[in-house]
Design an enzyme around this catalytic site. Sequence first.
Site, PDB file in Angstrom:
ATOM      1  N   ASP A 189       0.828  -1.211   0.000  1.00 53.17           N
ATOM      2  CA  ASP A 189       0.000   0.000   0.000  1.00 53.17           C
ATOM      3  C   ASP A 189       0.860   1.257   0.000  1.00 53.17           C
ATOM      4  O   ASP A 189       0.567   2.235  -0.693  1.00 53.17           O
ATOM      5  CB  ASP A 189      -0.981  -0.001   1.176  1.00 53.17           C
ATOM      6  CG  ASP A 189      -0.300  -0.152   2.527  1.00 53.17           C
ATOM      7  OD1 ASP A 189       0.856  -0.620   2.583  1.00 53.17           O
ATOM      8  OD2 ASP A 189      -0.933   0.188   3.550  1.00 53.17           O
ATOM      9  N   TYR A 190       1.949   1.232   0.766  1.00 47.87           N
ATOM     10  CA  TYR A 190       2.839   2.393   0.849  1.00 47.87           C
ATOM     11  C   TYR A 190       3.519   2.655  -0.493  1.00 47.87           C
ATOM     12  O   TYR A 190       3.559   3.795  -0.974  1.00 47.87           O
ATOM     13  CB  TYR A 190       3.877   2.157   1.944  1.00 47.87           C
ATOM     14  CG  TYR A 190       4.784   3.335   2.204  1.00 47.87           C
ATOM     15  CD1 TYR A 190       4.343   4.415   2.967  1.00 47.87           C
ATOM     16  CD2 TYR A 190       6.091   3.369   1.707  1.00 47.87           C
ATOM     17  CE1 TYR A 190       5.171   5.496   3.220  1.00 47.87           C
ATOM     18  CE2 TYR A 190       6.928   4.443   1.952  1.00 47.87           C
ATOM     19  CZ  TYR A 190       6.463   5.504   2.705  1.00 47.87           C
ATOM     20  OH  TYR A 190       7.286   6.579   2.945  1.00 47.87           O
ATOM     21  N   CYS A 191       4.062   1.597  -1.109  1.00 49.68           N
ATOM     22  CA  CYS A 191       4.715   1.750  -2.416  1.00 49.68           C
ATOM     23  C   CYS A 191       3.735   2.278  -3.458  1.00 49.68           C
ATOM     24  O   CYS A 191       4.065   3.171  -4.244  1.00 49.68           O
ATOM     25  CB  CYS A 191       5.308   0.427  -2.881  1.00 49.68           C
ATOM     26  SG  CYS A 191       6.815  -0.074  -2.013  1.00 49.68           S
ATOM     27  N   SER A 193       1.101   4.074  -2.943  1.00 48.47           N
ATOM     28  CA  SER A 193       0.779   5.473  -2.649  1.00 48.47           C
ATOM     29  C   SER A 193       1.919   6.404  -3.035  1.00 48.47           C
ATOM     30  O   SER A 193       1.696   7.519  -3.517  1.00 48.47           O
ATOM     31  CB  SER A 193       0.427   5.643  -1.167  1.00 48.47           C
ATOM     32  OG  SER A 193       1.570   5.479  -0.338  1.00 48.47           O
TER      33      SER A 193
END
EC number: 1.1.1.1
Length: 309
Positions: A189-191, A193
């Site tokens: 999810d972080y990548c 985003s």
Amino acid sequence: MPYVFLLSPQLEIASQWDGYYEKTFEVSDHVHKEIILKVSGQTVLITGSGSGLGRLMAFEFGKLGARLVLWDINEQGNKETLKELEAMGVEAKAYTVDLSEYKEINRTADLVKSEVGKVDILVNNAGIVTGKKLLQCPDELMVKTVSVNTNALFFTTKNFLPGMLESNKGHIVTIASMAGKCGVAGLVDYCASKHGAVGFNDSLASELYALKKDVKTTVVCPIYINTGMFDGIATKWPTLLPILSPEYVVDCIMEAVLTDRAFLAIPKFSYIFIALAGLLPTEVLNLYGDHFGITHSMDHFKGRQSRQA
């Protein structure tokens, strides 16, 4: 592992960079005067100003004579930043904002424009990380990660860009991540985003170029930073892939912003990885990930998940 031989030139180069990560932002007297004139009296809005990079950037801009507008969901941390700025004699105003809620962003932006006025430099710094693999990450956390790390950029910029276009000057800074240039296990999810943040900046820069307006953009892609967000992570070769100190990262960011650099990767060795990612097949990149410990760097992640910082 034959592909490891490809690393030897880079390893040799990196071995010559001892002390590089202690770099501080220093410029000549002539350039320093130009920078002070550029920033002094300007209004700088920083999201995620209650701690970490946001707080440190606020101090640096304050030293150069800027007026600070502080946005953070962490009211107490933001008040502490405000208090320290006021002790420095810096004019500043703090707002408590949940950047995952676009209506709250719009509401607070209207308040800033009425109470403070035009924003000259917008630093989109706030971010969150869950550090969970895709199948273990709750839906609501994935949605919030994208809301804060990507969607908020649309609404902060949409609110303050018109004033910059009207005056034909301004600067929009996007604090992204090297996770926006590659994929890392445990950071789906972080990548995603941060890839969105990089794409946002690149497209915005293209729109501004087409408009022939003198509004600058800078996107910053650091590796792991020791701010608390990535507590527990580790890499196999810390000389090449160190956990960066926030002070060092802020020095690099300030230099990039104040000299109008469009793109900044931290540390410099990251540029090699960006080039390799575009040239090498996935199988080789996976071997690199194993060799440098990136593949399992999130295995012992603890982090700080309750704040936008």
